[in-house]
Design a protein around this motif. Structure first.
Motif, PDB file in Angstrom:
ATOM      1  N   GLY A 243      12.530  18.380 -14.463  1.00 57.86           N
ATOM      2  CA  GLY A 243      12.938  17.991 -15.810  1.00 57.86           C
ATOM      3  C   GLY A 243      14.130  18.817 -16.211  1.00 57.86           C
ATOM      4  O   GLY A 243      14.006  20.028 -16.400  1.00 57.86           O
ATOM      5  N   GLY A 244      15.291  18.197 -16.295  1.00 57.29           N
ATOM      6  CA  GLY A 244      16.504  18.945 -16.615  1.00 57.29           C
ATOM      7  C   GLY A 244      16.772  19.982 -15.529  1.00 57.29           C
ATOM      8  O   GLY A 244      16.840  19.658 -14.359  1.00 57.29           O
ATOM      9  N   GLU A 245      16.861  21.227 -15.922  1.00 52.92           N
ATOM     10  CA  GLU A 245      17.092  22.317 -14.962  1.00 52.92           C
ATOM     11  C   GLU A 245      15.797  22.993 -14.535  1.00 52.92           C
ATOM     12  O   GLU A 245      15.831  24.017 -13.875  1.00 52.92           O
ATOM     13  CB  GLU A 245      18.046  23.358 -15.560  1.00 52.92           C
ATOM     14  CG  GLU A 245      19.471  22.867 -15.664  1.00 52.92           C
ATOM     15  CD  GLU A 245      20.062  22.536 -14.291  1.00 52.92           C
ATOM     16  OE1 GLU A 245      19.980  23.369 -13.370  1.00 52.92           O
ATOM     17  OE2 GLU A 245      20.604  21.427 -14.145  1.00 52.92           O
ATOM     18  N   ARG A 246      14.650  22.439 -14.937  1.00 52.53           N
ATOM     19  CA  ARG A 246      13.357  23.030 -14.581  1.00 52.53           C
ATOM     20  C   ARG A 246      12.743  22.284 -13.417  1.00 52.53           C
ATOM     21  O   ARG A 246      12.895  21.074 -13.286  1.00 52.53           O
ATOM     22  CB  ARG A 246      12.417  23.000 -15.778  1.00 52.53           C
ATOM     23  CG  ARG A 246      12.902  23.915 -16.900  1.00 52.53           C
ATOM     24  CD  ARG A 246      11.915  24.015 -18.021  1.00 52.53           C
ATOM     25  NE  ARG A 246      10.670  24.580 -17.533  1.00 52.53           N
ATOM     26  CZ  ARG A 246       9.491  24.308 -18.056  1.00 52.53           C
ATOM     27  NH1 ARG A 246       9.377  23.466 -19.059  1.00 52.53           N
ATOM     28  NH2 ARG A 246       8.392  24.862 -17.582  1.00 52.53           N
ATOM     29  N   LEU A 247      12.016  23.021 -12.605  1.00 54.23           N
ATOM     30  CA  LEU A 247      11.316  22.461 -11.457  1.00 54.23           C
ATOM     31  C   LEU A 247       9.970  23.153 -11.356  1.00 54.23           C
ATOM     32  O   LEU A 247       9.856  24.352 -11.604  1.00 54.23           O
ATOM     33  CB  LEU A 247      12.133  22.714 -10.184  1.00 54.23           C
ATOM     34  CG  LEU A 247      11.531  22.213  -8.877  1.00 54.23           C
ATOM     35  CD1 LEU A 247      12.619  21.685  -7.976  1.00 54.23           C
ATOM     36  CD2 LEU A 247      10.757  23.285  -8.161  1.00 54.23           C
ATOM     37  N   ARG A 248       8.941  22.377 -11.012  1.00 58.34           N
ATOM     38  CA  ARG A 248       7.614  22.951 -10.812  1.00 58.34           C
ATOM     39  C   ARG A 248       7.019  22.329  -9.568  1.00 58.34           C
ATOM     40  O   ARG A 248       7.000  21.109  -9.404  1.00 58.34           O
ATOM     41  CB  ARG A 248       6.718  22.664 -12.008  1.00 58.34           C
ATOM     42  CG  ARG A 248       5.320  23.254 -11.859  1.00 58.34           C
ATOM     43  CD  ARG A 248       4.540  23.152 -13.153  1.00 58.34           C
ATOM     44  NE  ARG A 248       4.442  21.788 -13.609  1.00 58.34           N
ATOM     45  CZ  ARG A 248       3.319  21.064 -13.570  1.00 58.34           C
ATOM     46  NH1 ARG A 248       2.217  21.576 -13.111  1.00 58.34           N
ATOM     47  NH2 ARG A 248       3.312  19.834 -14.011  1.00 58.34           N
ATOM     48  N   ILE A 249       6.536  23.168  -8.662  1.00 61.18           N
ATOM     49  CA  ILE A 249       5.845  22.690  -7.476  1.00 61.18           C
ATOM     50  C   ILE A 249       4.426  22.321  -7.892  1.00 61.18           C
ATOM     51  O   ILE A 249       3.755  23.089  -8.579  1.00 61.18           O
ATOM     52  CB  ILE A 249       5.826  23.758  -6.369  1.00 61.18           C
ATOM     53  CG1 ILE A 249       7.262  24.092  -5.935  1.00 61.18           C
ATOM     54  CG2 ILE A 249       4.991  23.289  -5.167  1.00 61.18           C
ATOM     55  CD1 ILE A 249       7.379  25.289  -5.005  1.00 61.18           C
ATOM     56  N   GLU A 250       3.960  21.157  -7.463  1.00 61.03           N
ATOM     57  CA  GLU A 250       2.613  20.676  -7.805  1.00 61.03           C
ATOM     58  C   GLU A 250       1.630  21.215  -6.763  1.00 61.03           C
ATOM     59  O   GLU A 250       1.264  20.531  -5.807  1.00 61.03           O
ATOM     60  CB  GLU A 250       2.599  19.140  -7.848  1.00 61.03           C
ATOM     61  CG  GLU A 250       3.543  18.543  -8.869  1.00 61.03           C
ATOM     62  CD  GLU A 250       3.191  18.905 -10.311  1.00 61.03           C
ATOM     63  OE1 GLU A 250       2.044  19.314 -10.581  1.00 61.03           O
ATOM     64  OE2 GLU A 250       4.068  18.777 -11.173  1.00 61.03           O
ATOM     65  N   TRP A 251       1.213  22.466  -6.949  1.00 63.87           N
ATOM     66  CA  TRP A 251       0.385  23.157  -5.962  1.00 63.87           C
ATOM     67  C   TRP A 251      -0.948  22.464  -5.711  1.00 63.87           C
ATOM     68  O   TRP A 251      -1.486  22.540  -4.605  1.00 63.87           O
ATOM     69  CB  TRP A 251       0.157  24.610  -6.371  1.00 63.87           C
ATOM     70  CG  TRP A 251       1.403  25.421  -6.258  1.00 63.87           C
ATOM     71  CD1 TRP A 251       2.122  25.968  -7.286  1.00 63.87           C
ATOM     72  CD2 TRP A 251       2.104  25.757  -5.065  1.00 63.87           C
ATOM     73  NE1 TRP A 251       3.217  26.624  -6.791  1.00 63.87           N
ATOM     74  CE2 TRP A 251       3.229  26.510  -5.425  1.00 63.87           C
ATOM     75  CE3 TRP A 251       1.886  25.498  -3.714  1.00 63.87           C
ATOM     76  CZ2 TRP A 251       4.132  27.005  -4.491  1.00 63.87           C
ATOM     77  CZ3 TRP A 251       2.790  25.989  -2.781  1.00 63.87           C
ATOM     78  CH2 TRP A 251       3.891  26.728  -3.175  1.00 63.87           C
ATOM     79  N   ASP A 252      -1.499  21.775  -6.706  1.00 61.53           N
ATOM     80  CA  ASP A 252      -2.780  21.087  -6.513  1.00 61.53           C
ATOM     81  C   ASP A 252      -2.692  20.004  -5.442  1.00 61.53           C
ATOM     82  O   ASP A 252      -3.707  19.596  -4.885  1.00 61.53           O
ATOM     83  CB  ASP A 252      -3.257  20.454  -7.820  1.00 61.53           C
ATOM     84  CG  ASP A 252      -3.672  21.485  -8.847  1.00 61.53           C
ATOM     85  OD1 ASP A 252      -3.868  22.663  -8.464  1.00 61.53           O
ATOM     86  OD2 ASP A 252      -3.790  21.124 -10.029  1.00 61.53           O
ATOM     87  N   GLU A 253      -1.492  19.537  -5.159  1.00 63.09           N
ATOM     88  CA  GLU A 253      -1.291  18.463  -4.184  1.00 63.09           C
ATOM     89  C   GLU A 253      -0.834  18.976  -2.818  1.00 63.09           C
ATOM     90  O   GLU A 253      -0.639  18.186  -1.898  1.00 63.09           O
ATOM     91  CB  GLU A 253      -0.288  17.461  -4.736  1.00 63.09           C
ATOM     92  CG  GLU A 253      -0.743  16.826  -6.039  1.00 63.09           C
ATOM     93  CD  GLU A 253       0.326  15.984  -6.687  1.00 63.09           C
ATOM     94  OE1 GLU A 253       1.170  15.421  -5.964  1.00 63.09           O
ATOM     95  OE2 GLU A 253       0.323  15.892  -7.937  1.00 63.09           O
ATOM     96  N   VAL A 254      -0.641  20.277  -2.683  1.00 64.04           N
ATOM     97  CA  VAL A 254      -0.209  20.872  -1.417  1.00 64.04           C
ATOM     98  C   VAL A 254      -1.456  21.228  -0.610  1.00 64.04           C
ATOM     99  O   VAL A 254      -2.390  21.817  -1.140  1.00 64.04           O
ATOM    100  CB  VAL A 254       0.642  22.145  -1.677  1.00 64.04           C
ATOM    101  CG1 VAL A 254       1.007  22.832  -0.381  1.00 64.04           C
ATOM    102  CG2 VAL A 254       1.889  21.782  -2.479  1.00 64.04           C
TER     103      VAL A 254
END
Length: 117
Positions: free
Chosen positions: A71-82
């Motif tokens: 989102g914009g300049e933000r990034l989040r890894i979706e750890w629950d799906e790794v």
């Protein structure tokens, strides 16, 4: 790009891991299970540096593709799906039981070599 918490209006995507390792702060976090890691990721053809806390039971490898929200300049890894380390071990064991040595190695992030002649 730093991602803490939910990203409102974020777009789901994927990111290829180009490099990873504990940050200087993460290397000092010996008493913690989840430590701060720095990632070099390829997202939509763009290479970005990203830092966030990596759960101890997750162990992405260079070349893995991770689910992310951007989102914009933000990034989040979706750890629950790794996949967890245990998931990789089970996949390796299943491949080995099926006689697939290359698949067993690949599940753990390795590549078999030909025997020297």
């Amino acid at each position: 790009m730093f991602g803490r918490g939910r990203i409102k209006g974020g777009v789901r995507g994927s990111a290829k891991v180009l490099a990873l390792g504990p940050t200087a702060k993460g290397a000092r976090q010996t008493e913690k299970r989840d430590v701060e890691y720095g990632f070099t990721l390829e997202v939509s053809g763009r290479v970005v540096e990203h830092v966030e806390e990596m759960p101890a039971l997750k162990a992405p490898l260079v070349g893995d593709v991770l689910p992310v929200t951007v989102g914009g300049e933000r990034l989040r890894i979706e750890w629950d799906e790794v996949p967890d380390i245990a998931d990789r071990a089970r996949a390796s064991a299943a491949a080995a039981q099926a006689g697939d040595a290359a698949g067993a190695a690949a599940a753990l992030g390795f590549t078999l070599r030909d025997e020297p002649k």
